[in-house]
Design a protein around this motif. Sequence first.
Motif, PDB file in Angstrom:
ATOM      1  N   PHE A 214      -0.494 -13.868  -2.754  1.00  0.00           N
ATOM      2  CA  PHE A 214      -0.420 -12.465  -2.382  1.00  0.00           C
ATOM      3  C   PHE A 214      -1.326 -11.620  -3.278  1.00  0.00           C
ATOM      4  O   PHE A 214      -1.318 -11.760  -4.501  1.00  0.00           O
ATOM      5  CB  PHE A 214       1.024 -11.973  -2.456  1.00  0.00           C
ATOM      6  CG  PHE A 214       1.905 -12.588  -1.398  1.00  0.00           C
ATOM      7  CD1 PHE A 214       2.045 -11.988  -0.158  1.00  0.00           C
ATOM      8  CD2 PHE A 214       2.569 -13.793  -1.643  1.00  0.00           C
ATOM      9  CE1 PHE A 214       2.839 -12.565   0.827  1.00  0.00           C
ATOM     10  CE2 PHE A 214       3.367 -14.371  -0.667  1.00  0.00           C
ATOM     11  CZ  PHE A 214       3.494 -13.746   0.576  1.00  0.00           C
ATOM     12  N   ALA A 215      -2.107 -10.767  -2.638  1.00  0.00           N
ATOM     13  CA  ALA A 215      -3.050  -9.898  -3.351  1.00  0.00           C
ATOM     14  C   ALA A 215      -3.364  -8.710  -2.454  1.00  0.00           C
ATOM     15  O   ALA A 215      -2.963  -8.671  -1.282  1.00  0.00           O
ATOM     16  CB  ALA A 215      -4.320 -10.663  -3.712  1.00  0.00           C
ATOM     17  N   SER A 216      -4.091  -7.746  -2.980  1.00  0.00           N
ATOM     18  CA  SER A 216      -4.426  -6.547  -2.209  1.00  0.00           C
ATOM     19  C   SER A 216      -5.506  -6.847  -1.188  1.00  0.00           C
ATOM     20  O   SER A 216      -6.272  -7.811  -1.315  1.00  0.00           O
ATOM     21  CB  SER A 216      -4.901  -5.433  -3.147  1.00  0.00           C
ATOM     22  OG  SER A 216      -3.906  -5.110  -4.099  1.00  0.00           O
ATOM     23  N   TYR A 217      -5.561  -5.979  -0.152  1.00  0.00           N
ATOM     24  CA  TYR A 217      -6.634  -6.096   0.838  1.00  0.00           C
ATOM     25  C   TYR A 217      -7.998  -6.057   0.147  1.00  0.00           C
ATOM     26  O   TYR A 217      -8.221  -5.263  -0.774  1.00  0.00           O
ATOM     27  CB  TYR A 217      -6.569  -4.928   1.831  1.00  0.00           C
ATOM     28  CG  TYR A 217      -5.560  -5.106   2.929  1.00  0.00           C
ATOM     29  CD1 TYR A 217      -5.827  -5.930   4.020  1.00  0.00           C
ATOM     30  CD2 TYR A 217      -4.331  -4.445   2.890  1.00  0.00           C
ATOM     31  CE1 TYR A 217      -4.907  -6.084   5.046  1.00  0.00           C
ATOM     32  CE2 TYR A 217      -3.400  -4.592   3.907  1.00  0.00           C
ATOM     33  CZ  TYR A 217      -3.692  -5.415   4.981  1.00  0.00           C
ATOM     34  OH  TYR A 217      -2.771  -5.576   5.988  1.00  0.00           O
ATOM     35  N   LEU A 257      -7.820 -13.945   6.474  1.00  0.00           N
ATOM     36  CA  LEU A 257      -8.845 -13.115   5.850  1.00  0.00           C
ATOM     37  C   LEU A 257      -9.007 -11.797   6.609  1.00  0.00           C
ATOM     38  O   LEU A 257      -8.761 -11.712   7.818  1.00  0.00           O
ATOM     39  CB  LEU A 257     -10.182 -13.860   5.832  1.00  0.00           C
ATOM     40  CG  LEU A 257     -10.201 -15.231   5.136  1.00  0.00           C
ATOM     41  CD1 LEU A 257     -11.575 -15.868   5.303  1.00  0.00           C
ATOM     42  CD2 LEU A 257      -9.839 -15.096   3.672  1.00  0.00           C
ATOM     43  N   SER A 258      -9.452 -10.777   5.883  1.00  0.00           N
ATOM     44  CA  SER A 258      -9.767  -9.501   6.535  1.00  0.00           C
ATOM     45  C   SER A 258     -11.196  -9.537   7.083  1.00  0.00           C
ATOM     46  O   SER A 258     -11.491  -8.902   8.111  1.00  0.00           O
ATOM     47  CB  SER A 258      -9.609  -8.344   5.547  1.00  0.00           C
ATOM     48  OG  SER A 258     -10.492  -8.499   4.438  1.00  0.00           O
ATOM     49  N   VAL A 279      -9.347 -11.054   1.173  1.00  0.00           N
ATOM     50  CA  VAL A 279      -7.927 -11.117   1.506  1.00  0.00           C
ATOM     51  C   VAL A 279      -7.586 -10.110   2.599  1.00  0.00           C
ATOM     52  O   VAL A 279      -8.073  -8.977   2.602  1.00  0.00           O
ATOM     53  CB  VAL A 279      -7.059 -10.851   0.255  1.00  0.00           C
ATOM     54  CG1 VAL A 279      -5.586 -10.679   0.646  1.00  0.00           C
ATOM     55  CG2 VAL A 279      -7.212 -11.968  -0.757  1.00  0.00           C
ATOM     56  N   GLY A 280      -6.746 -10.525   3.538  1.00  0.00           N
ATOM     57  CA  GLY A 280      -6.311  -9.636   4.606  1.00  0.00           C
ATOM     58  C   GLY A 280      -4.945 -10.027   5.115  1.00  0.00           C
ATOM     59  O   GLY A 280      -4.176 -10.727   4.424  1.00  0.00           O
ATOM     60  N   SER A 281      -4.629  -9.609   6.338  1.00  0.00           N
ATOM     61  CA  SER A 281      -3.343  -9.946   6.969  1.00  0.00           C
ATOM     62  C   SER A 281      -3.556 -10.255   8.444  1.00  0.00           C
ATOM     63  O   SER A 281      -2.741  -9.903   9.301  1.00  0.00           O
ATOM     64  CB  SER A 281      -2.350  -8.794   6.818  1.00  0.00           C
ATOM     65  OG  SER A 281      -2.847  -7.625   7.468  1.00  0.00           O
ATOM     66  N   SER A 282      -4.662 -10.916   8.753  1.00  0.00           N
ATOM     67  CA  SER A 282      -4.983 -11.222  10.140  1.00  0.00           C
ATOM     68  C   SER A 282      -4.202 -12.432  10.628  1.00  0.00           C
ATOM     69  O   SER A 282      -3.842 -13.318   9.847  1.00  0.00           O
ATOM     70  CB  SER A 282      -6.486 -11.464  10.292  1.00  0.00           C
ATOM     71  OG  SER A 282      -6.894 -12.575   9.510  1.00  0.00           O
ATOM     72  N   GLY A 283      -3.934 -12.455  11.926  1.00  0.00           N
ATOM     73  CA  GLY A 283      -3.262 -13.603  12.519  1.00  0.00           C
ATOM     74  C   GLY A 283      -1.930 -13.269  13.156  1.00  0.00           C
ATOM     75  O   GLY A 283      -1.501 -12.118  13.207  1.00  0.00           O
ATOM     76  N   TYR A 284      -1.280 -14.315  13.674  1.00  0.00           N
ATOM     77  CA  TYR A 284      -0.006 -14.215  14.391  1.00  0.00           C
ATOM     78  C   TYR A 284      -0.168 -13.403  15.679  1.00  0.00           C
ATOM     79  O   TYR A 284       0.664 -12.546  16.004  1.00  0.00           O
ATOM     80  CB  TYR A 284       1.078 -13.591  13.516  1.00  0.00           C
ATOM     81  CG  TYR A 284       1.705 -14.546  12.512  1.00  0.00           C
ATOM     82  CD1 TYR A 284       1.019 -15.680  12.088  1.00  0.00           C
ATOM     83  CD2 TYR A 284       2.964 -14.299  11.982  1.00  0.00           C
ATOM     84  CE1 TYR A 284       1.580 -16.541  11.176  1.00  0.00           C
ATOM     85  CE2 TYR A 284       3.536 -15.175  11.067  1.00  0.00           C
ATOM     86  CZ  TYR A 284       2.841 -16.292  10.668  1.00  0.00           C
ATOM     87  OH  TYR A 284       3.398 -17.161   9.763  1.00  0.00           O
ATOM     88  N   HIS A 296      -2.332 -11.462   2.164  1.00  0.00           N
ATOM     89  CA  HIS A 296      -2.316 -12.630   1.286  1.00  0.00           C
ATOM     90  C   HIS A 296      -3.317 -13.661   1.799  1.00  0.00           C
ATOM     91  O   HIS A 296      -3.783 -13.595   2.934  1.00  0.00           O
ATOM     92  CB  HIS A 296      -0.919 -13.258   1.212  1.00  0.00           C
ATOM     93  CG  HIS A 296      -0.451 -13.912   2.474  1.00  0.00           C
ATOM     94  ND1 HIS A 296       0.134 -13.201   3.507  1.00  0.00           N
ATOM     95  CD2 HIS A 296      -0.483 -15.215   2.893  1.00  0.00           C
ATOM     96  CE1 HIS A 296       0.445 -14.022   4.498  1.00  0.00           C
ATOM     97  NE2 HIS A 296       0.081 -15.253   4.154  1.00  0.00           N
ATOM     98  N   LEU A 297      -3.622 -14.617   0.954  1.00  0.00           N
ATOM     99  CA  LEU A 297      -4.451 -15.757   1.329  1.00  0.00           C
ATOM    100  C   LEU A 297      -3.548 -16.952   1.519  1.00  0.00           C
ATOM    101  O   LEU A 297      -2.780 -17.319   0.629  1.00  0.00           O
ATOM    102  CB  LEU A 297      -5.466 -16.075   0.223  1.00  0.00           C
ATOM    103  CG  LEU A 297      -6.207 -17.415   0.358  1.00  0.00           C
ATOM    104  CD1 LEU A 297      -7.145 -17.391   1.565  1.00  0.00           C
ATOM    105  CD2 LEU A 297      -6.964 -17.763  -0.910  1.00  0.00           C
TER     106      LEU A 297
END
Length: 328
Positions: A214-217, A257-258, A279-284, A296-297
């Motif tokens: 977990f990390a920032s965008y 990934l963003s 780092v991003g929150s893409s997917g699902y 997160h990665l």
Amino acid sequence: MRRLITLICSISAFFLLVCSDDSAAEVLPREQVLEKRMDYYIKYSSISLPWYYLAAVDQYERNIQQVRKDIPTREGVVAIQFSDDYWTGLLNPQKDDTNLISIHFFEGNGADGNKDGFADRKNDDDVITTMSAYLSEFGSSEKDFKKALKEYYQRDQAVDQIIIIAKIYKKFETTNLDKHAFPLDIHHNFSYKSTWGDSRGWGGRRIHEGTDLFASYGVPVKSTAYGIVETMGWNDYGGWRIGIRDIHNTYHYYAHLSSYQKGIKEGDILEPGAIIGYVGSSGYGKKGTAGKFPPHLHYGMYKFNGRIEWAYDPFPSLKRWEQEERKS
């Protein structure tokens, strides 16, 4: 009696010390081992068979021996080994035959590399000479090399893996490629723990095959190893993801990934620490879905053993790489 016991103990200690010294002397530093292997690759290479082709086959054999219980680990400088039928001949009743005349009579392929009059599978020169002769029969192009590998290993995945190893060796002009990097810049805030095997619900019941960091965008994501970009693009589970294959038959998977590093593409050969994305929150969800979970990665590791590929827990490797970076 005391003197006798003391004398026996002294003699035992002496022999233990001698044996320990001998054992220690046999264990060479990693750099010297790699140098000895390179000497063999160069010695038995040619204009039509470059050293990195021989090195790639040898490394592939070493990789699968490390993860397969049904394949013995070959002792020696090189890891290449041959079946009884290939070496001595299908109909040869003497499966450990080293006689060149009888081996050739039964159409075996074992060769005499060190010119001692025998074709011995325990001899590194004989082994690498035999492999060199086989590969050279097909021609000098990469297409010829692939054809030779396909006929020998009978698996497309094995061919692809060896070609990848060869390309990486050619790019960096060395086999000394053990360095790794932590996938996130350690100067940024991040957190992770072992999440291997945790349940996941989206897309059906399944387990978590990796570690979430977990990390920032926008925190840069780095390649952890020397490798080739094998896969890029959208995946409904992993979002914008990238997969990198290394010289140890390991596939490194980076997901959610963003965005990607500008200019990076499939086929690129990277070194540890090279930025591949952010780092991003893409997917699902369908292409472009993001924000369904904290940024997160997702990092996964998959091993190919010559037959199948499976995931294994990357957490121990991540902890080791982080510690190594903090020390340096």
